[in-house]
Enzyme design. Structure first.
Site, short mmCIF file in Angstrom:
data_model
loop_
_atom_site.label_atom_id
_atom_site.label_comp_id
_atom_site.label_asym_id
_atom_site.label_seq_id
_atom_site.Cartn_x
_atom_site.Cartn_y
_atom_site.Cartn_z
CD GLU B 261 -1.95 2.23 1.39
OE1 GLU B 261 -1.65 3.00 0.44
OE2 GLU B 261 -2.06 2.61 2.55
CB CYS B 295 -2.70 6.60 2.25
SG CYS B 295 -3.98 5.73 3.15
#
Lengths: 120, 380
Positions: B261, B295
Site C-alpha cells: 500500500e 494516504c
C-alpha cells in the site's frame, strides 16, 4: 536412499527419473517431502479410508493428490508453494489475478436524512 | 492529556529495542534518535537491529511455524487468542496511542486513539473471519473429490511506515496471525513505539513464543535484511513507492509474495456551484486531519469555478481555524509534521513546484510554534 541429501533428490530433472526414499512413518514422509525449495504437487499412494491429517495439513504443496494421478478441477486453485511459483490460477484465483479490486463508496441520500433526524 | 503523555514518557525505556521471542534484544553499535516533532526534542533512543539479529528473529519465527503450536493449532483457539489481544489493546488503548503520538506528531485525541481502537477491531474482525472461513469443494467427476482451503504462507514479514503505524500494524498482524503465520514486524524507525507495545500485548494475550518478532531500524539496513531473508515467504508493506520497489526486487529473487500500500494523491472534484463555499470545511478536515498524514488525504481540489474570489477567504479562515482547533484539542501544540524524505504531507510543500498557484494561507514556519511545525499552506 534416506532423506534428501543426495543431489539427485534435489535437482529438477526433465526426463523419466524417479528416486525411491525409505521413510519410517507418515511424519518422516512429510518431513522429506517438505525438505525442498519447491512445492507444486505432492502425491500419496497410501490406500486408507481416511486421508491422513499429515497429508492434508502438513504437506507444503499447491496440489495434494491422494490415491489419484493428476486431476485438475477448473475451479480449484493450481500453483505451487515456494520456488514453484507465486499465487494460483484457476477459478476465482485467476479472476482475482487478472483484475484490480475496487471499492465504490457512496453516501446514500436516505442515510443523510437519517443523520439529520438524529441530529434534530 | 499532559499526564498521559508524561506517563508514556516515564515508561519509555532509555533505549527502545526489538523483541526476540518476547524478550528485548539488539546489541548493535547503531542507535537512532526518537524525535518528538512537537518541539523537535529527542524523547528516547532506538536500538537498530543488525542483519544478523534480523536473521535470528526470522529463523526463530520460522521455527515456531514449523513446530506448529500456532500454525497447526485449532482455529477456535487462534480466534480466542486474537480476541484476547483485541481486549488488551482496548484496555491499554490510551497508553499505546500516547506512545504513538510521541513520535508521529499525530494528535492523541482524534488520531492515535482512533488508530488504537481500529487496531483492536481488526483483531476481532479476523478472529471472526477464520471461524467462518469455508472450505471449497469441487465434485465434478464421479469418485473424485477436490477440496481447497487456505493454508498459512509461512514466516511472513510485515513492514510498515509512519502514517498510521497502529492501524497498519493491527491490520497486518491480525490477518497474518489469523491464518496461522509467524510474523516478523518492522515498524518505521521514526515511530516504532506503539507497535512495540502492540507486540508485547500479543504475548500477554497468549500467543506462543516465537510466533511474532519485532525488529527495529532503518529500511536500508534492518528492512532490507528482512526483505531479503529466504525464510520470509510473504511481505506486506505500507510506505513509499521507492522502498516498495526495492522490497519487490528483493522478494522476486525467491518468488516471495508481496502486497503493498504505497499511498496516493487524492483528488477531489467539486462540481456543484457554491460547493466551494459550502463544503470548504469538509475539504479542510480531509486535507489536514490526522495532521495531514494520511494516504487518503485530499491533496488537490478541483472546481469548475474559475475564480476563487469569494471562497478563498473562507478556505483560509477554515484552515486556520481547524489548525488552531487541533492545536487546542491537543492541549498544546501537537499538530506537527516530521520532515520526511519524500516530503509528503500538506504542511511542507516547499519541494513541490507551485506552478503559478496562488497561496491562500500558510506555508511558513508558524510564529510561536516550535519543532517541525509549520503553518498550513493551501494552494489555489
Amino acid at each position: 536412499v534416506k532423506g534428501n541429501r543426495l543431489r539427485v533428490c534435489r535437482k529438477r530433472f526433465s526426463g523419466p527419473l524417479v528416486t525411491v526414499q525409505v521413510v519410517a512413518d507418515a511424519e518422516e514422509a512429510v518431513a522429506v517431502a517438505n525438505d525442498t525449495s519447491s512445492g507444486l504437487a505432492a502425491m500419496s499412494g497410501v490406500r486408507t479410508r481416511r486421508v491422513p491429517s499429515q497429508w492434508r495439513r502438513g504437506l507444503r504443496a499447491g496440489t495434494v493428490l491422494v490415491t489419484t494421478g493428476m486431476v485438475r478441477e477448473r475451479g480449484a486453485p493450481f500453483g505451487g508453494f515456494g520456488a514453484s511459483g507465486v499465487d494460483r490460477e484457476g477459478g476465482r484465483w485467476s479472476l482475482d489475478f487478472y483484475s484490480e479490486a475496487k471499492a465504490i463508496v457512496t453516501r446514500s441520500l436516505a442515510g443523510a436524512s437519517i443523520r439529520k433526524e438524529q441530529a434534530a | 492529556l499532559q499526564q498521559i503523555r508524561e506517563q508514556a514518557l516515564k515508561k519509555l525505556p532509555p533505549r527502545a529495542r526489538g523483541l526476540l521471542d518476547g524478550a528485548p534484544f539488539g546489541d548493535g553499535d547503531h542507535t537512532l534518535a526518537l524525535i518528538d516533532p512537537d518541539g523537535a526534542e529527542e524523547v528516547g533512543r532506538l536500538q537498530e537491529n543488525t542483519a544478523d539479529e534480523v536473521a535470528r528473529a526470522v529463523e526463530s519465527a520460522a521455527r515456531a511455524f514449523r513446530v506448529g503450536t500456532w500454525s497447526g493449532g485449532r482455529i477456535s483457539e487462534r480466534a480466542a487468542t486474537l480476541r484476547r489481544a483485541a481486549e488488551l489493546i482496548r484496555r491499554d488503548g490510551d497508553e499505546i496511542a500516547a506512545l504513538d503520538s510521541l513520535t508521529t506528531g499525530l494528535l492523541w485525541h482524534g488520531s492515535t486513539r482512533r488508530h488504537a481502537a481500529a487496531a483492536a477491531d481488526w483483531f476481532d474482525y479476523f478472529a471472526d473471519s477464520i471461524e467462518c472461513e469455508p472450505e471449497t469443494r469441487f465434485d465434478d467427476r464421479p469418485g473424485i473429490a477436490t477440496r481447497s482451503y487456505r493454508e498459512p504462507g509461512g514466516g511472513r514479514g510485515a513492514l510498515h511506515a509512519l502514517e498510521h503505524p497502529l492501524m497498519a500494524a493491527g491490520l497486518k498482524l491480525s490477518a497474518a496471525l489469523a491464518m496461522g503465520n509467524s510474523v516478523v514486524v518492522k515498524p518505521s524507525e521514526l515511530s516504532p513505539l506503539g507497535t512495540g507495545r502492540l507486540v508485547e500485548l500479543l504475548h500477554e494475550a497468549g500467543l506462543p513464543v516465537g510466533v511474532v518478532q519485532l525488529v527495529n531500524g532503518r529500511g536500508i539496513t534492518t528492512g532490507a535484511a528482512l526483505a531479503a531473508h529466504p525464510d520470509v515467504g510473504c511481505i506486506s508493506f505500507t510506505g513509499g513507492p521507492q522502498a516498495g520497489a526495492a522490497i519487490a526486487a528483493a522478494a522476486s529473487a525467491r518468488f516471495a509474495k508481496v502486497t503493498m500500500e504505497l499511498g496516493g494523491k487524492v483528488r477531489e472534484h467539486r462540481a456543484r456551484r457554491r460547493s466551494l463555499r459550502g463544503r470548504a470545511g469538509g475539504s479542510v478536515v480531509r486535507a489536514f486531519g490526522n495532521s495531514g498524514q494520511a494516504c487518503l488525504a485530499d491533496r488537490a481540489s478541483w472546481s469548475r469555478r474559475r475564480s476563487p474570489s469569494g471562497s478563498s477567504p473562507i478556505w483560509s479562515a477554515r484552515t486556520e481555524r481547524f489548525g488552531s482547533a487541533t492545536l487546542r484539542s491537543a492541549g498544546g501544540a501537537r499538530a506537527a509534521k516530521l520532515p520526511r524524505a519524500d516530503g509528503a504531507g500538506p504542511f511542507l510543500l516547499s519541494r513541490s513546484p507551485l506552478g503559478g498557484a496562488e497561496i491562500l494561507c500558510g506555508g511558513k514556519r508558524a510564529a510561536g510554534l516550535q519543532g517541525f511545525q509549520s503553518s498550513r499552506r493551501l494552494r489555489w
